[in-house]
Motif scaffolding. Structure first.
Motif, PDB file in Angstrom:
ATOM      1  N   PRO A  29      51.737  18.535   1.286  1.00  0.00           N
ATOM      2  CA  PRO A  29      50.801  18.078   2.297  1.00  0.00           C
ATOM      3  C   PRO A  29      49.760  19.149   2.587  1.00  0.00           C
ATOM      4  N   ARG A  30      48.522  18.742   2.846  1.00  0.00           N
ATOM      5  CA  ARG A  30      47.467  19.687   3.145  1.00  0.00           C
ATOM      6  C   ARG A  30      47.622  20.247   4.549  1.00  0.00           C
ATOM      7  N   THR A  31      47.146  21.481   4.708  1.00  0.00           N
ATOM      8  CA  THR A  31      47.151  22.104   6.025  1.00  0.00           C
ATOM      9  C   THR A  31      46.301  21.279   6.977  1.00  0.00           C
ATOM     10  N   ASP A  32      46.762  21.152   8.205  1.00  0.00           N
ATOM     11  CA  ASP A  32      46.025  20.413   9.210  1.00  0.00           C
ATOM     12  C   ASP A  32      44.592  20.913   9.264  1.00  0.00           C
ATOM     13  N   GLU A  33      43.654  19.985   9.159  1.00  0.00           N
ATOM     14  CA  GLU A  33      42.250  20.365   9.092  1.00  0.00           C
ATOM     15  C   GLU A  33      41.786  21.137  10.320  1.00  0.00           C
ATOM     16  N   LYS A  60      34.669  24.614   8.584  1.00  0.00           N
ATOM     17  CA  LYS A  60      34.586  23.155   8.459  1.00  0.00           C
ATOM     18  C   LYS A  60      33.652  22.736   7.327  1.00  0.00           C
ATOM     19  N   GLU A  61      32.736  23.598   6.993  1.00  0.00           N
ATOM     20  CA  GLU A  61      31.781  23.275   5.934  1.00  0.00           C
ATOM     21  C   GLU A  61      32.489  22.978   4.615  1.00  0.00           C
ATOM     22  N   LEU A  62      33.637  23.638   4.388  1.00  0.00           N
ATOM     23  CA  LEU A  62      34.361  23.463   3.136  1.00  0.00           C
ATOM     24  C   LEU A  62      34.993  22.085   3.023  1.00  0.00           C
ATOM     25  N   GLU A 116      32.183  16.563   1.923  1.00  0.00           N
ATOM     26  CA  GLU A 116      32.213  15.985   0.589  1.00  0.00           C
ATOM     27  C   GLU A 116      31.165  16.622  -0.318  1.00  0.00           C
ATOM     28  N   ALA A 117      30.062  17.062   0.260  1.00  0.00           N
ATOM     29  CA  ALA A 117      28.987  17.648  -0.537  1.00  0.00           C
ATOM     30  C   ALA A 117      29.448  18.909  -1.262  1.00  0.00           C
ATOM     31  N   PHE A 118      30.341  19.642  -0.628  1.00  0.00           N
ATOM     32  CA  PHE A 118      30.825  20.883  -1.230  1.00  0.00           C
ATOM     33  C   PHE A 118      31.561  20.615  -2.541  1.00  0.00           C
ATOM     34  N   TYR A 119      32.306  19.503  -2.574  1.00  0.00           N
ATOM     35  CA  TYR A 119      33.126  19.196  -3.744  1.00  0.00           C
ATOM     36  C   TYR A 119      32.453  18.230  -4.720  1.00  0.00           C
ATOM     37  N   LYS A 120      31.252  17.806  -4.398  1.00  0.00           N
ATOM     38  CA  LYS A 120      30.628  16.735  -5.183  1.00  0.00           C
ATOM     39  C   LYS A 120      30.250  17.174  -6.593  1.00  0.00           C
ATOM     40  N   ASN A 121      29.732  18.374  -6.746  1.00  0.00           N
ATOM     41  CA  ASN A 121      29.230  18.819  -8.045  1.00  0.00           C
ATOM     42  C   ASN A 121      29.959  20.080  -8.511  1.00  0.00           C
ATOM     43  N   LEU A 122      31.273  19.995  -8.596  1.00  0.00           N
ATOM     44  CA  LEU A 122      32.057  21.136  -9.050  1.00  0.00           C
ATOM     45  C   LEU A 122      31.863  21.343 -10.547  1.00  0.00           C
ATOM     46  N   PRO A 123      31.871  22.590 -11.001  1.00  0.00           N
ATOM     47  CA  PRO A 123      31.704  22.854 -12.440  1.00  0.00           C
ATOM     48  C   PRO A 123      32.907  22.370 -13.242  1.00  0.00           C
ATOM     49  N   LYS A 124      32.735  22.242 -14.529  1.00  0.00           N
ATOM     50  CA  LYS A 124      33.794  21.798 -15.422  1.00  0.00           C
ATOM     51  C   LYS A 124      34.992  22.748 -15.332  1.00  0.00           C
ATOM     52  N   GLY A 125      36.190  22.169 -15.236  1.00  0.00           N
ATOM     53  CA  GLY A 125      37.406  22.971 -15.152  1.00  0.00           C
ATOM     54  C   GLY A 125      37.849  23.283 -13.738  1.00  0.00           C
ATOM     55  N   GLN A 184      38.979  21.612 -10.304  1.00  0.00           N
ATOM     56  CA  GLN A 184      39.423  20.357  -9.707  1.00  0.00           C
ATOM     57  C   GLN A 184      39.485  20.476  -8.189  1.00  0.00           C
ATOM     58  N   GLN A 185      39.110  19.397  -7.500  1.00  0.00           N
ATOM     59  CA  GLN A 185      39.009  19.448  -6.043  1.00  0.00           C
ATOM     60  C   GLN A 185      40.330  19.799  -5.366  1.00  0.00           C
ATOM     61  N   LYS A 186      41.422  19.119  -5.768  1.00  0.00           N
ATOM     62  CA  LYS A 186      42.699  19.344  -5.078  1.00  0.00           C
ATOM     63  C   LYS A 186      43.159  20.789  -5.212  1.00  0.00           C
ATOM     64  N   THR A 187      43.072  21.323  -6.421  1.00  0.00           N
ATOM     65  CA  THR A 187      43.494  22.705  -6.633  1.00  0.00           C
ATOM     66  C   THR A 187      42.591  23.660  -5.858  1.00  0.00           C
ATOM     67  N   LEU A 188      41.296  23.404  -5.857  1.00  0.00           N
ATOM     68  CA  LEU A 188      40.355  24.246  -5.120  1.00  0.00           C
ATOM     69  C   LEU A 188      40.662  24.216  -3.624  1.00  0.00           C
ATOM     70  N   GLU A 189      40.968  23.031  -3.101  1.00  0.00           N
ATOM     71  CA  GLU A 189      41.299  22.895  -1.681  1.00  0.00           C
ATOM     72  C   GLU A 189      42.515  23.734  -1.316  1.00  0.00           C
ATOM     73  N   HIS A 190      43.535  23.724  -2.170  1.00  0.00           N
ATOM     74  CA  HIS A 190      44.762  24.470  -1.874  1.00  0.00           C
ATOM     75  C   HIS A 190      44.533  25.977  -1.961  1.00  0.00           C
ATOM     76  N   ILE A 191      43.698  26.412  -2.889  1.00  0.00           N
ATOM     77  CA  ILE A 191      43.402  27.840  -2.983  1.00  0.00           C
ATOM     78  C   ILE A 191      42.597  28.301  -1.773  1.00  0.00           C
ATOM     79  N   ILE A 192      41.618  27.495  -1.354  1.00  0.00           N
ATOM     80  CA  ILE A 192      40.833  27.834  -0.160  1.00  0.00           C
ATOM     81  C   ILE A 192      41.736  27.868   1.070  1.00  0.00           C
ATOM     82  N   SER A 193      42.631  26.891   1.184  1.00  0.00           N
ATOM     83  CA  SER A 193      43.567  26.847   2.305  1.00  0.00           C
ATOM     84  C   SER A 193      44.477  28.073   2.304  1.00  0.00           C
ATOM     85  N   TYR A 194      44.871  28.516   1.108  1.00  0.00           N
ATOM     86  CA  TYR A 194      45.709  29.714   0.990  1.00  0.00           C
ATOM     87  C   TYR A 194      45.015  30.918   1.630  1.00  0.00           C
TER      88      TYR A 194
END
Length: 242
Positions: free
Chosen positions: A149-153, A159-161, A164-173, A175-185
């Protein structure tokens, strides 16, 4: 059948809290409570457990020494280090000894629950697959992150992270879910962290972590530095940018 948990903690209050947290997570039970590493090894000689919550700073035998003995004895139990020790050297040493997770006191029940659910995910994947191909192994390494489960927002300061715009144009390789968990870490760990620490905590391969860290450094969300005091090869360290 519940997973049996051994709690190794010299502080009675912390031990009680860890016991309460464990019992609150469905599918887990407290098999025993020990006050130091020596007591824990004696307990493990006579009892089988699935998971060990192991403090670092304890009298008689500390957690790092106990973890080495547990590995030497080839005791088939996962280990979560639960401690106030947040120095890089201690964390790296225990990570290299194969801990399942590392929780820094004080931690929330939600973070504790995530760690136990990652443990369950790993167990289920291993049980369901007697033989593994590359895809199965990738799922084993990544699924614990994707299923957690994701950390409570409300706990995420930037909050900027979450836009949706932040994740809209991610580079190849990337992935949004993995990026979210690393940022949350990094939202929950303000100090310097090594690649090994991040990979072990989140259940992601070291190669994947390096790829994401390069991206986060490039967009200036993460700061990097080099630790030359490892006694061997220099180690890259990362922390949330100021």
């Amino acid at each position: 059948m519940n997973y049996r948990v051994l709690i190794v903690e010299d502080d009675p209050m912390v031990s009680m809290i860890n016991s309460q947290f464990t019992r609150k997570v469905s599918g887990f039970e407290v098999a025993g409570v020990c006050r130091n590493g020596e007591e824990a090894l004696s307990f493990l000689d006579k009892n089988v457990v699935d998971l060990i919550l192991l403090d670092v700073f304890m009298p008689v035998m500390n957690g790092t020494e106990a973890l080495k003995k547990i590995r030497e004895k080839k005791i088939a139990a996962e280990v979560i280090m639960v401690t106030a020790a947040d120095d890089t050297a201690t964390i790296e040493e225990t990570v290299h000894l194969g801990v399942h997770d590392y929780l820094i006191k004080p931690f929330t029940f939600e973070r504790f629950k995530i760690s136990l659910e990652k443990f369950v995910t790993k167990k289920m994947l291993l049980k369901e697959n007697q033989k593994m191909n590359q895809s199965d192994i990738d799922n084993l390494m990544l699924n614990s992150v994707n299923e957690s489960p994701r950390t409570d927002e409300k706990n995420v300061e930037n909050k900027e992270l979450q836009n949706e715009a932040f994740y809209k144009n991610l580079p190849k390789g990337i992935q949004q879910k993995t990026l979210e968990h690393i940022i949350s870490y990094f939202e929950n760990n303000s100090g310097w962290c090594s690649t090994d620490m991040i990979a072990q905590t989140l259940g992601i391969s070291i190669v994947t972590v390096r790829n994401y860290m390069n991206y986060l450094v490039k967009i200036k969300l993460i700061t990097e530095d080099i630790n030359y005091s490892t006694g061997g090869r220099p180690c890259m360290l990362y922390k949330k940018a100021d």
